[in-house]
Structures are given as C-alpha cells and as structure tokens.
Design an enzyme around this catalytic site. Structure first.
Site, PDB file in Angstrom:
ATOM      1  N   ASP A 299       0.982  -1.227  -0.059  1.00  0.00           N
ATOM      2  CA  ASP A 299       0.105  -0.111  -0.047  1.00  0.00           C
ATOM      3  C   ASP A 299       0.727   1.163   0.013  1.00  0.00           C
ATOM      4  O   ASP A 299       1.962   1.127   0.563  1.00  0.00           O
ATOM      5  CB  ASP A 299      -0.908  -0.064   1.384  1.00  0.00           C
ATOM      6  CG  ASP A 299      -1.822   1.223   1.347  1.00  0.00           C
ATOM      7  OD1 ASP A 299      -2.643   1.305   0.259  1.00  0.00           O
ATOM      8  OD2 ASP A 299      -1.552   2.020   2.315  1.00  0.00           O
TER       9      ASP A 299
ATOM     10  N   GLU B 133       0.862  -0.542  -5.097  1.00  0.00           N
ATOM     11  CA  GLU B 133      -0.133   0.501  -5.570  1.00  0.00           C
ATOM     12  C   GLU B 133       0.535   1.694  -5.651  1.00  0.00           C
ATOM     13  O   GLU B 133       1.114   2.423  -4.729  1.00  0.00           O
ATOM     14  CB  GLU B 133      -1.106   0.481  -4.232  1.00  0.00           C
ATOM     15  CG  GLU B 133      -2.142   1.338  -4.409  1.00  0.00           C
ATOM     16  CD  GLU B 133      -2.589   2.248  -3.258  1.00  0.00           C
ATOM     17  OE1 GLU B 133      -3.870   2.945  -3.255  1.00  0.00           O
ATOM     18  OE2 GLU B 133      -1.667   2.531  -2.301  1.00  0.00           O
TER      19      GLU B 133
END
EC number: 2.4.1.18
Length: 668
Positions: free
Chosen positions: A327, A381
């Site tokens: 993330d 990401e």
C-alpha cells in the site's frame, strides 16, 4: 557495470542511466552491509524468530529493541500489571533488552505489555514484535496476548503454487464481508464467502486490514502492530485455516501490507516507543505524513529495515500468505509523498526528490519475498509511473511482479461523469486500457475499494443512482436501470479482457452492490449499516443483482478456460467512432463492443482471421439481465473479400444490439 537491461529496453531512460545504476548499486551495497556477505537476505530477515515472546523447552524468552530505555518491565494479568523485579528485563548489546522466565510464569491467553522507562518519563507499550494483540471490549485498551495454544493449527496444503496465467484477484475485507450489521470473522468468511469466490472462478484473494489497527474505520491502513493479525476477525489459527482452505481450492491469498506509514498512537503503536520520536521514524518535518495523519518510517536505519523485511518474511512463513499488495508505494518513493506532483515526464522520477532509502527498502523487500517463496506475488499500489518499479532486480528494477493500473478506474469515473453516452469513443477507451509499458505487468480494474468509499461512488451507483432503490426488480426496470446494467457488464468485460497480467474486483462489485462503504464513526452514530455486504440482494432471483453476478462468473470462467489467455497479444480489429463500435482479438477470441446508446447494427462487418466463429459470451443474454436479441446458437462463417486476400482477413458479420458486447471463439 554493464548497461542494465531496463535502460537498453527503454531509450528514454538513457539520460538517467547514472541515477538508475546508482539505485541498483545502493541495494547491492545495503544487502552486503546487512548480511555481511555471510548469509542470505532472507536469513537476515528473521527478526521475528529472535524478538518478541517465545516459548522454549525450559520456559519463556522475551526480547525487545529499545536503545533509549533506562529500564523495562514485563507487566500483565499474571503479575496484576505491577512492576516486579522478577519481570525486569536486562539490557544486552545494541539496545536490546531480554528476560528469561520459567514455564509457570505465564500461560496461553494471558495479557501483557511493557512498562518502559526513559530519561524524563515512562509509559506502557504494546511490544513492537507482538504476534497477538487484542482490545478489551469495555475499556478499549489494547494489550499483547500470549498465544501458544496446546494444539496450534497445522497447515494441510504446504506445497501450494499460485496460478498466474492470468491472476484474477478478488479483493476483500473480512470484517465487512458479512451481511449482519456487525464485524464478520475469519470463520464467517471461510464458511460463507470463500465458496462464492470459488464459484465465481477467481484464483486469488487479496485481503485488506490484516495487520492490527486501532481504528476500524481506517480500513486497516493505520497499523499499530505489524506482526499481529487483526483480532477483530478472530484468532491467528482461524486465519491460517482460511488461507489453508483457500489453497485447497486452488486460490492464492495475498494481503495488503502497510509499510508506507504507521499510526501515531503511542501505547499500542510505535510513535514514542522508548520515549524518542525517531526510533522507527524520520525526525523533524519528515516524521509526519501531511495528508494521512500518520508517521513515516526511516528507511535509512538498518534496524528499521530489519523490522520491515522481517515483517515481510513473517507473513509468508507463519501464515503461508502467497504475497503482498504494498500500500501507498507512491508516498514512500517521494519526499513529497506524490502530493501535488504531476509526473508528466521521466525527469520527474530522477530530479532528486525521490527517497532513495525507500526505493532501496522496496527493492530489498521484493528480493526477500522471492527468496522465501519464488512463486510469491508482489503488487505495488503506485500512481506516478516510476519506470523501474515492476522490472526485475536483475534487469535494474525494484522487482515488483505487478503494478496497479490506477489510471483505469479514474478514467471510467471521468468518462461516466463528464461525457454523454453519445460521446464515448471506443478508440479512447481501448487506448486507456492498453496504454502501458511492453514488459510491465499491471493489475487492471474498473473499481476497487477506493471507488466504493463514502465520498465516491461505485460504477453501478454512478450509472443507476436512486433507481437502484426502487427499480432493480426484474420486470420493473427503468431506462436508467437497463442502461446501467448493460454498461456495467461492458465496462468490466473490456477492462478484464485487455489486462496485461492481472484483473481485480472488489468484493460485491461483481453483482453491483448498491450504495457505498462507510465504517462506524461518530458521524453515522457508529453504525455498521454500510460496513457490510448485502448478499441477500444477490441471492434474490427476482432482482437483477444475480444477473450481474452470473455475467461476472461467466466472464471469469471464459478467461480461465482460454489457454494462456494473458500471453495472447491484443490485436485491434475495428475502431469506428461514428458507430461507437470496437473489436479486438486475443488468442482465438474476438471481442466486439457496441457502445452506441441508440443504434443496433445488422450484419456489422469486422475484419478478422478467417474461420468459423461461435458466440461464447453475450452480455445481452436474458440470464445476464439483457433482452436476448442475439441468437447464440448460430455459427458465424467469415466471408471472403478479395481486397484482403493478401492480409489473410475476412469479414465476420454479426448482429450488434445497442449497448452490447459479444465474445466469439474461432473454432476452425
């Protein structure tokens, strides 16, 4: 050093050759520094076997890194949370503290913390390497818990290898996966949701919010205990059983791992662990993330690298996860965290505004992960488009297997919001979905959890809006509902079948889950009403939701049943903006889309490979909520045209209803 492959493959990178080679060499040098050249990086990343609480044949041993502490006591319900001399840790070298305890001193299930003293103060702390952390239901206080069950879960499927051709990801959140207004558990998901995923045909679960986090509404992105699986959803053994049974069904399981920042909480987090603000984090203005109200790791510290690299290995080793979706990678890569950056040219990636320590960490993390499990999956990401990101380390990159194609959902939202249906350009759609670097694998998706949160809208909600509340019953559809159902299927089909590596769907979006996701908070009266999935809508055969689900299932199974689907080149066959018709070929499949909102076409010609074609997927089928205007039983024989004889092309002529997608398979 000979020129790196990544530079040879992309001439636009040649002006930045020194910067790329410098980053590559930094990772090599740092690995040498960490391992001393005497062991592998994976062996180095084994801190969880040393730090924290461990059961031994003769008793218990506990270790913690707290270099600025002056005294540390183990406190818990076993000593009435008092500082007793027999539970005092002893200082060792390099800021490490240690205590040995007899077997009878503590037992499975008991709660504990550390009382850490430093110059000028003291405070209770949940151990940084704690593997089990729970929250008291009444006081809301977090404590570590001794987790040493008499009969721990034993994995039954230990030789699992994920299917990567292609990777079809079902993104999910355990807590909001249930239908009741409460927090669902690992067991709930395993018993009720996993069978749905198996039926749909996805071959990978991507689970959010695994690492323990104090605030449920953070979606798991404000982590406090990096080695503890969230106790909200159940026990470590129950998570292991979920992963094991997914493996039994041939489904890989990856987790969202959050190494981009940490929660600011002090007692249950790392913020002022030993009284200093920069033990794990940057000091000064770089310490706090300006947009996330969180703290940024100092990737230049070897102890922090040890902590984070060990965290990667831990989840692979202890829980048998098959990889990670990292993330917030963009936030890690740039001192600006990517905020206010446009990233319009390659100079933006090599202008000195990059955190080379973070780049080095991510490179080493990928190396560790793939040393531990060569079949592991790593996904970044990342929205800036950094060229090295998903290129192998050997070729000069950071080593991610995939990057999220974050521009695709943004494109769909912009298109739906800003352009009338008559203005949709199939050529523009095709370009947006296939615009990527040749050698870079991406995860295509129309929408993820981000598009479902309060403040945004899912695709189905943007298309149908309030009519979803009143007209989703079969036989009672409005023009708005019919439009939304048709475009929802077309958007997902074209996004999935133009993928270059992987496709992702967020839990519930496959059947057009209505409304948004809103976790319990003060603003909604701490309600769970919107932090759940309404599976009853899908199971009600009188509603259109099951039609969308059935289409998603048929689409995924078609992809999986096509040998080497992901290896097939995507050849554009037809792009006619006036008609709003698009066609492309992949392997022996021809995909045809009529985005026109008002015009249907009879005998519409597409130039393609000669042969006999059968309809294998029709978005207008009645079972998918369509009007059944296409006869799927009729074979289509291409028609010879002397003008295209030398190109080995013939006309494939089909009936194309408005807002319909057809997939035809060449049999001969």
């Amino acid at each position: 050093m000979p020129p790196l492959t990544i530079i040879q493959q992309d001439p636009w990178l040649q002006p930045f050759e020194k910067a790329i080679e410098g980053r590559h060499q930094q990772a090599i040098d740092k690995e040498q520094e960490l391992t001393g050249g005497k062991t592998s990086l994976a062996d180095f990343a084994s801190g969880y076997l040393y730090f924290g609480l461990h059961h031994t044949p003769s008793g218990w041993i506990f270790r913690e890194w707290a270099p600025h502490a002056t005294a540390i006591y183990l406190i818990g319900d076993f000593n009435n949370w008092q500082q007793h001399h027999e539970f005092k840790l002893e200082p060792r070298e390099h800021g490490i503290w240690e205590i040995n305890l007899p077997l009878e001193a503590i037992h499975h299930g008991q709660l504990y913390k550390l009382m850490i003293h430093w110059d000028g103060g003291s405070g209770e702390r949940v151990p940084a390497w704690a593997r089990r952390v729970i929250q008291d239901e009444h006081t809301k206080i977090f404590s570590a818990q001794v987790w040493e069950p008499a009969e721990p879960y034993e994995f039954k499927h230990i030789q699992f290898k994920p299917t990567l051709d292609p990777l079809l990801i079902y993104e999910c959140h355990i807590g909001m996966s249930g239908e009741s207004e409460s927090i669902a558990t690992y067991n709930d998901f395993r018993e009720k949701i996993l069978p749905r995923v198996i039926s749909l045909g996805y071959n990978c679960l991507q689970i959010m919010a695994i690492q323990e986090h104090p605030y449920y509404g953070s979606f798991g992105y404000h982590v406090s205990s990096f080695f503890a699986s969230s106790s909200r959803f159940g026990t470590p053994d129950e998570l292991k059983q979920l992963i094991d049974e997914a493996h039994q069904a041939g489904i890989a399981v990856i987790m969202d791992i959050v190494h981009s920042h940490a929660v600011k909480n002090e007692v249950e987090g790392l913020a002022l662990f030993d009284g200093t603000p920069d033990l794990y984090f940057y000091s000064g203005s770089k310490r706090e993330h300006p947009a996330w109200d969180s703290l940024c790791f100092d990737y230049g510290k070897n102890e922090v690298l040890h902590f984070l690299l060990s965290n990667c290995k831990y989840w692979l080793d202890e829980y048998h996860f098959d990889g990670f979706r990292f993330d917030g990678v963009t936030s890690m890569l740039y001192y600006s965290h990517g905020l206010g950056e446009s990233f319009t040219n390659y100079n933006d990636y090599y202008n000195g505004h990059q955190d080379d320590n973070a780049i080095c960490y991510l490179t080493l993390a990928n190396k560790v992960i793939h040393q531990v499990n060569p079949s592991a999956i790593t996904i970044a990401e990342e929205m800036s488009g950094l060229p090295e990101l998903s290129t192998s380390f050997e070729h000069g990159g950071m080593g991610f297997d995939y990057r999220m194609a974050m521009g695709i959902p943004d494109f769909w939202i912009k298109l739906i919001k800003e352009k009338r249906d008559e203005e949709w350009s199939p050529g523009e759609i095709f370009w947006e979905l296939t615009n990527r670097r040749i050698n870079e694998k991406t995860v295509s998706y129309a929408e993820s959890h981000d598009q479902a949160l309060v403040g945004d809208k899912t695709i189905i909600f943007r298309l149908i809006d309030s009519d979803m509340y009143w007209h989703m019953q079969i036989g009672d559809a409005t023009l708005t509902v019919n439009r939304g159902i048709a475009l929802h299927k077309m958007i997902r089909l074209i996004t999935a079948t133009t993928m270059n590596g992987a496709y992702l769907n967020f839990m519930g979006n496959e059947f057009g889950h209505p409304e948004w996701i809103d976790f319990p908070r003060a603003g909604n009266g701490w309600s769970y009403k919107f932090a759940r999935r309404q599976w009853g809508l899908l199971d009600n055969k009188r509603l259109f939701y099951h039609c969308l689900n059935d289409f998603d299932q048929a689409m995924i199974h078609l992809i999986r049943q096509t040998p080497q689907f992901n290896l097939g080149n995507i050849s554009l066959l037809w792009d006619k903006s006036d008609d709003q018709v698009l066609a492309y070929q992949r392997n022996n499949l021809v995909f045809i889309y009529n985005f026109n909102p008002v015009r249907s076409f009879t005998g519409y010609g597409i130039l393609t490979t000669p042969g006999r074609y059968l309809v294998v997927l029709n978005s207008d089928a009645k079972r998918f909520g369509g009007f059944e205007l296409v006869d799927e039983t009729i074979p289509h024989l291409t028609q010879f045209d002397p003008l295209y004889k030398d190109q080995n092309k013939e006309w494939l002529k089909v009936y194309l209803p408005s807002r319909t997608a057809l997939v035809l398979k060449r049999e001969s």
